[in-house]
Design a protein around this motif. Structure first.
Motif, PDB file in Angstrom:
ATOM      1  N   GLU A 170      -4.656   2.461  -2.677  1.00  0.00           N
ATOM      2  CA  GLU A 170      -3.907   1.920  -1.545  1.00  0.00           C
ATOM      3  C   GLU A 170      -4.708   0.847  -0.819  1.00  0.00           C
ATOM      4  O   GLU A 170      -4.192  -0.225  -0.495  1.00  0.00           O
ATOM      5  CB  GLU A 170      -3.543   3.048  -0.581  1.00  0.00           C
ATOM      6  CG  GLU A 170      -2.547   4.043  -1.143  1.00  0.00           C
ATOM      7  CD  GLU A 170      -2.399   5.262  -0.248  1.00  0.00           C
ATOM      8  OE1 GLU A 170      -2.343   5.093   0.983  1.00  0.00           O
ATOM      9  OE2 GLU A 170      -2.366   6.391  -0.774  1.00  0.00           O
ATOM     10  N   PRO A 216      -6.410   7.105   3.287  1.00  0.00           N
ATOM     11  CA  PRO A 216      -5.806   6.369   2.162  1.00  0.00           C
ATOM     12  C   PRO A 216      -6.626   6.534   0.886  1.00  0.00           C
ATOM     13  O   PRO A 216      -7.829   6.825   0.925  1.00  0.00           O
ATOM     14  CB  PRO A 216      -5.847   4.923   2.643  1.00  0.00           C
ATOM     15  CG  PRO A 216      -7.073   4.872   3.502  1.00  0.00           C
ATOM     16  CD  PRO A 216      -7.116   6.208   4.208  1.00  0.00           C
ATOM     17  N   TYR A 259      -4.000  -3.268  -0.601  1.00  0.00           N
ATOM     18  CA  TYR A 259      -3.906  -3.903   0.719  1.00  0.00           C
ATOM     19  C   TYR A 259      -4.851  -5.100   0.818  1.00  0.00           C
ATOM     20  O   TYR A 259      -4.442  -6.213   1.185  1.00  0.00           O
ATOM     21  CB  TYR A 259      -4.256  -2.864   1.778  1.00  0.00           C
ATOM     22  CG  TYR A 259      -3.849  -3.208   3.184  1.00  0.00           C
ATOM     23  CD1 TYR A 259      -2.721  -2.655   3.760  1.00  0.00           C
ATOM     24  CD2 TYR A 259      -4.613  -4.070   3.958  1.00  0.00           C
ATOM     25  CE1 TYR A 259      -2.342  -2.952   5.068  1.00  0.00           C
ATOM     26  CE2 TYR A 259      -4.251  -4.378   5.257  1.00  0.00           C
ATOM     27  CZ  TYR A 259      -3.111  -3.816   5.805  1.00  0.00           C
ATOM     28  OH  TYR A 259      -2.759  -4.128   7.088  1.00  0.00           O
ATOM     29  N   SER A 300       0.828  -1.203   0.000  1.00  0.00           N
ATOM     30  CA  SER A 300       0.000   0.000   0.000  1.00  0.00           C
ATOM     31  C   SER A 300       0.866   1.259   0.000  1.00  0.00           C
ATOM     32  O   SER A 300       0.590   2.221  -0.732  1.00  0.00           O
ATOM     33  CB  SER A 300      -0.920  -0.015   1.225  1.00  0.00           C
ATOM     34  OG  SER A 300      -1.689   1.151   1.295  1.00  0.00           O
ATOM     35  N   GLY A 301       1.953   1.238   0.804  1.00  0.00           N
ATOM     36  CA  GLY A 301       2.869   2.375   0.834  1.00  0.00           C
ATOM     37  C   GLY A 301       3.575   2.578  -0.499  1.00  0.00           C
ATOM     38  O   GLY A 301       3.854   3.721  -0.901  1.00  0.00           O
ATOM     39  N   VAL A 314       2.291   1.872  -3.443  1.00  0.00           N
ATOM     40  CA  VAL A 314       1.304   2.492  -4.339  1.00  0.00           C
ATOM     41  C   VAL A 314       1.257   3.995  -4.094  1.00  0.00           C
ATOM     42  O   VAL A 314       1.202   4.800  -5.042  1.00  0.00           O
ATOM     43  CB  VAL A 314      -0.086   1.856  -4.111  1.00  0.00           C
ATOM     44  CG1 VAL A 314      -1.155   2.636  -4.881  1.00  0.00           C
ATOM     45  CG2 VAL A 314      -0.089   0.400  -4.555  1.00  0.00           C
ATOM     46  N   ARG A 315       1.308   4.388  -2.829  1.00  0.00           N
ATOM     47  CA  ARG A 315       1.302   5.818  -2.489  1.00  0.00           C
ATOM     48  C   ARG A 315       2.566   6.501  -3.017  1.00  0.00           C
ATOM     49  O   ARG A 315       2.508   7.615  -3.560  1.00  0.00           O
ATOM     50  CB  ARG A 315       1.212   5.982  -0.968  1.00  0.00           C
ATOM     51  CG  ARG A 315       1.127   7.429  -0.500  1.00  0.00           C
ATOM     52  CD  ARG A 315       0.762   7.517   0.977  1.00  0.00           C
ATOM     53  NE  ARG A 315       1.716   6.823   1.834  1.00  0.00           N
ATOM     54  CZ  ARG A 315       1.507   5.640   2.396  1.00  0.00           C
ATOM     55  NH1 ARG A 315       0.373   4.985   2.184  1.00  0.00           N
ATOM     56  NH2 ARG A 315       2.412   5.074   3.170  1.00  0.00           N
ATOM     57  N   GLN A 343      -2.947   4.403   7.251  1.00  0.00           N
ATOM     58  CA  GLN A 343      -3.063   5.796   6.836  1.00  0.00           C
ATOM     59  C   GLN A 343      -4.475   6.272   7.167  1.00  0.00           C
ATOM     60  O   GLN A 343      -5.448   5.539   6.932  1.00  0.00           O
ATOM     61  CB  GLN A 343      -2.808   5.948   5.337  1.00  0.00           C
ATOM     62  CG  GLN A 343      -1.376   5.654   4.923  1.00  0.00           C
ATOM     63  CD  GLN A 343      -0.407   6.695   5.455  1.00  0.00           C
ATOM     64  OE1 GLN A 343      -0.651   7.894   5.344  1.00  0.00           O
ATOM     65  NE2 GLN A 343       0.700   6.246   6.028  1.00  0.00           N
TER      66      GLN A 343
END
Length: 278
Positions: free
Chosen positions: A247, A243, A251, A197-198, A200-201, A240
């Motif tokens: 993200e 999000p 996940y 997920s991080g 993707v950010r 987050q």
């Protein structure tokens, strides 16, 4: 701090188990003169992992902001791949590690001029594999965290792994390895989902991914990132408070695919612990 601790505990214990199996087999077969070769392989592997980790960290510090985000995304994706493959490799092959290592030792010590080098190389690659997995994970965590907590956690995990490995093979310590690797495997998959997920950010911040950027939910008024609980959840699972849809989708999709596969067929123990001195 807890995530680096548990990752280094697991990685360090895997390496300790491999080294312990090799040392025990050499002792059982009367080839203790080759024990120094084990330490040579361990030392070289540690130097390699340390050098790669420091080199990657220094290189990333020189990047401008956009390239840093790209580097962070790349390291995060590599860490996700490595962590996932590590968990499933141990699930699939862990029960046969002992016999595989015994065969590799016999092959490495066949009569010839390069017996010592072959054994050093075998231990080197076994330990280096575990070390490089840890390097990429820690680098990804350090990039998404701040402060000295992750460093302290990683060092404590490594020390705990060394102490546990020593206790298993020389102090008569008992540990349910099947349960240990199953619990830590589940935890690592959740951590890997957070890293994905991080990543993707980070790809969005680098300008390489602009899809699914609508806010999935907003918990900033209830559980902000900088709150006590929010900080813990962020450090553990990549939480987050606002999000994006991308993200959250990454996940959930990762866990939806990986958890059922990991939890299936849990009948056999992962590693058979050898008895030293027999």
């Amino acid at each position: 701090m807890l995530v680096p601790f548990l990752i280094m505990l697991r990685e360090g214990l895997e390496a300790a188990l491999i080294v312990g199996i090799v040392a025990s087999y050499l002792k059982q077969t009367g080839r203790t003169q080759w024990l120094p070769a084990i330490w040579s392989g361990i030392g070289l592997a540690c130097l390699l992992c340390l050098g790669i980790g420091l080199g990657l960290d220094l290189i990333s510090a020189e990047f401008p902001q956009k390239q840093q985000e790209m580097f962070e995304a790349a390291v995060g994706l590599i860490a996700v791949g490595i962590l996932t493959s590590m968990v499933f490799w141990m699930k699939k092959a862990g029960h046969s590690v002992k016999s595989q290592l015994h065969g590799a030792i016999d092959e490495a010590l066949r009569p010839g001029a390069r017996q010592g080098a072959a054994l050093v190389g075998m231990v080197f690659f076994a330990v280096a594999r575990e070390g490089l997995e840890a390097v990429f994970f820690l680098l990804a965590v350090f990039q998404q965290s701040s402060g000295s907590g992750p460093v302290i956690g990683a060092a404590a995990g490594l020390l705990a792994a060394a102490a546990t490995g020593y206790g298993l093979y020389y102090g008569g310590m008992r540990l349910n390895l099947r349960l240990f690797f199953r619990i830590t495997g589940l935890f690592i998959l959740v951590v890997a989902a957070g890293l994905l997920s991080g990543s993707v950010r980070a790809l969005h911040e680098a300008g390489l991914w602009n899809g699914l950027q609508a806010t999935a939910f907003d918990l900033s008024a209830v559980l902000p990132n900088d709150s006590a609980i929010g900080s813990v959840l962020t450090g553990l699972f990549g939480y987050q408070d606002t999000p994006s849809v991308g993200e959250v989708s990454a996940y959930i999709l990762f866990l939806a695919l990986s958890l059922p596969l990991f939890l299936s067929d849990a009948r056999r123990p992962l590693i058979a612990r050898p008895r030293s001195g027999t």
